[in-house]
Every structure is written in structure tokens, then in C-alpha cells.
Design an enzyme around this catalytic site. Structure first.
Site, short mmCIF file in Angstrom:
data_model
loop_
_atom_site.label_atom_id
_atom_site.label_comp_id
_atom_site.label_asym_id
_atom_site.label_seq_id
_atom_site.Cartn_x
_atom_site.Cartn_y
_atom_site.Cartn_z
N ASN A 272 38.16 47.50 37.13
CA ASN A 272 36.94 46.96 37.73
C ASN A 272 36.96 47.31 39.22
O ASN A 272 37.65 46.68 40.00
CB ASN A 272 36.92 45.44 37.51
CG ASN A 272 35.75 44.77 38.22
OD1 ASN A 272 34.84 45.43 38.70
ND2 ASN A 272 35.79 43.44 38.26
N LYS B 284 34.68 46.95 41.36
CA LYS B 284 33.85 46.05 42.18
C LYS B 284 32.99 46.86 43.17
O LYS B 284 32.59 47.98 42.84
CB LYS B 284 34.74 45.01 42.89
CG LYS B 284 35.67 44.31 41.89
CD LYS B 284 36.37 43.11 42.41
CE LYS B 284 37.26 42.55 41.33
NZ LYS B 284 37.96 41.34 41.72
N GLU C 123 33.19 36.39 39.93
CA GLU C 123 32.45 36.65 41.18
C GLU C 123 30.95 36.60 40.93
O GLU C 123 30.19 36.17 41.80
CB GLU C 123 32.89 38.01 41.76
CG GLU C 123 34.31 37.93 42.32
CD GLU C 123 35.10 39.22 42.26
OE1 GLU C 123 34.51 40.30 42.06
OE2 GLU C 123 36.34 39.15 42.41
N GLY D 151 42.43 38.73 43.01
CA GLY D 151 42.47 39.24 44.38
C GLY D 151 43.35 38.45 45.33
O GLY D 151 43.28 38.62 46.54
P1 PGA Z 1 42.28 41.75 40.89
O1 PGA Z 1 40.86 41.53 40.17
O2 PGA Z 1 43.09 42.60 39.94
O3 PGA Z 1 41.97 42.42 42.17
O4 PGA Z 1 42.89 40.40 41.05
C1 PGA Z 1 40.75 41.37 38.80
C2 PGA Z 1 39.30 41.20 38.43
O5 PGA Z 1 38.57 40.56 39.19
O6 PGA Z 1 38.84 41.70 37.39
#
Ligand code: PGA
Length: 251
Positions: free
Chosen positions: A9, A11, A98, A174
Site C-alpha cells: 500500500n 498510500k 486512514e 506507521g
Molecule cells: P505500515 O502501513 O506498514 O506503514 O505500518 C500498513 C498499512 O497501513 O497498510
């Protein structure tokens, strides 16, 4: 054994050229060393067409990070499931924490998104997971139960079998803090119990449940080795080709 899935992902990251470079780098790594897992890349909407061209090489599928709950029409700024279907996009993340948090996506809206996705042959990667205060109050099972039931349990068996679930504890996204392997295994087992109650053991056994939240090349093997963990939804660590390839190898 179910083949594992690793989804990246991205983002809201990378410019067009960086995105293309990342994909090219990934392809050369997959050419050097193939992976057993099924790989899905979820770049921002603006790069989907470019990414889906590269997907022709057969190393990964392409997913969107979101879709509109509406089918078509006067919804400025939205992207519909049917548009994605027309571009050979195969997957779509739905209900990421999110989206739930910053864009107020509630259970009702997510139900509509799941329905749109399935109507247009997109595989929903449906995200669930509790926030830190909810875990501290020992409400995590209750929260995840509500999310799974409201988002998915209106589906008939045939539809439900197309869905991938991602358990992403919000406090792990995150933050660099992963759920312990035991916490991940426990919640995955719980989700499977819910599915068993609704659709029966056979369907529950076949459902893919990914873990997400600060998964990286260092901790992936241990997390993926947990019973009931069928792979990962990777955020930050999917933005670097070598790291992401390394995660895919461990699945
Ligand atoms: P992250 O995000 O690996 O940066 O913790 C995972 C996600 O939000 O799918």
C-alpha cells in the site's frame, strides 16, 4: 496450504517517475529471484494505468487504495469500481483505518464500497483493526467483530469467498510498533471463528487474512509464520524495492 499474499500500500507517496522507477526495480528483482507469494501493488490512482501495463509481465497484480461507494455520476473527485474494472485493475483496498479516520468512512459507506467492488469483479482487501485506546480497554475483539460483521457479513457465501481481509491494528500502522506474533495470531484466529459462525468452517479455512502494521523485512518471516496469517499488507516498507522484495520472499 494457502498461497500467501503480500500487498504493498503505497498510500499518498512518490511522484510519477519515482513510481515507475520503483516498479521497474521491483520487476528486475522478481526476474532475478521469483517469489512464491502472490504480490499486489496498490499505487495512487494516478499511477494505476502505468502500473497495470507493467503488471502484464505477470509478477504482480494491481489494486487501488480506495473506490467510490457510488456507481457513477455527479460525484466530483470520485473514482468508481466500474472505471477500475475497465482498466483491468483486480483489487481494491477498502476500509483502511486512514480512510475511516481522516475521511469519516463508516460501516454503512464501507458496505456500499464492498458491494461496488464485487459488482465490478474487484477483489476487496477489507481492512479491520482496533485503535490503541480500544485495545487498552480490551475492546479489540468487539471492535473487529463489528467491523467484520457490518462490512462483510451481508454478503452471500459466493461473494464472501472473493474477499481478502487485512487485520491492521491502528496502533501498529506507521508507528514502528508491530503487534506481537501472538497478538496477530490471536486476532486472526478470532476473525476465522466469526467467519466459521457465519459461513462455516470450510469457508473460514479458505479465507485469506493478512496482517498489516509496521511489517518490514526484519519481522516479516516471524509474522508470516504465525498460524492463520496468510501474508501482509505493507505500507512504508513497500516504498523500497529491495525491502519489499525481501518481504515477498519471506511469505
Ligand atoms: P505500515 O502501513 O506498514 O506503514 O505500518 C500498513 C498499512 O497501513 O497498510
Amino acid at each position: 496450504m494457502r498461497k500467501k499474499i503480500v500487498a504493498g500500500n503505497w498510500k499518498m507517496n512518490k511522484g510519477f517517475q519515482e513510481a515507475e522507477e520503483l516498479i521497474e526495480e521491483l520487476i528486475s528483482l522478481f526476474e532475478e529471484q521469483e517469489v512464491k507469494s502472490e504480490v499486489i501493488l496498490c499505487p495512487p490512482f494516478t499511477y494505476l494505468e502505468m502500473a497495470s501495463d507493467y503488471a502484464q509481465e505477470g509478477y504482480f497484480h494491481i489494486g487501488a487504495q480506495n473506490i467510490s461507494p457510488f456507481p457513477a455520476g455527479a460525484y466530483t473527485g470520485e473514482v468508481s469500481a466500474s472505471m477500475l474494472e475497465s482498466m483491468d485493475i483486480t483489487h481494491c483496498i477498502i476500509g483502511h483505518s486512514e480512510r475511516r479516520k481522516y475521511f469519516n468512512e463508516d460501516d454503512k459507506m464501507l458496505t456500499a464500497k464492498v458491494n461496488q467492488a464485487l459488482m465490478h469483479k474487484l477483489v476487496p482487501i477489507f481492512c479491520v483493526g482496533e485503535a490503541l485506546p480500544e485495545r487498552e480497554a480490551e475492546k479489540h475483539f468487539e471492535v473487529v467483530r463489528r467491523q467484520v460483521r457490518h462490512g462483510l457479513f451481508h454478503l452471500d457465501t459466493n461473494e464472501f469467498q472473493k474477499v481478502i481481509i487485512a487485520y491492521e491494528p491502528v496502533w501498529a500502522i506507521g508507528t514502528g510498533v508491530t503487534a506481537t506474533p501472538a497478538q496477530a495470531a490471536e486476532m486472526h484466529a478470532y476473525i476465522r471463528t466469526l467467519i466459521t459462525e457465519r459461513y462455516g468452517a470450510e469457508v473460514a479455512e479458505a479465507t485469506m487474512i493478512l496482517y498489516g502494521g509496521s511489517c518490514n523485512a526484519k519481522n516479516a518471516a516471524e509474522i508470516f509464520a504465525q498460524p492463520g496469517v496468510d501474508g501482509g499488507l505493507i505500507g512504508g516498507a513497500s516504498l523500497d524495492a529491495e525491502e519489499f522484495h525481501s518481504i515477498c520472499k519471506q511469505a
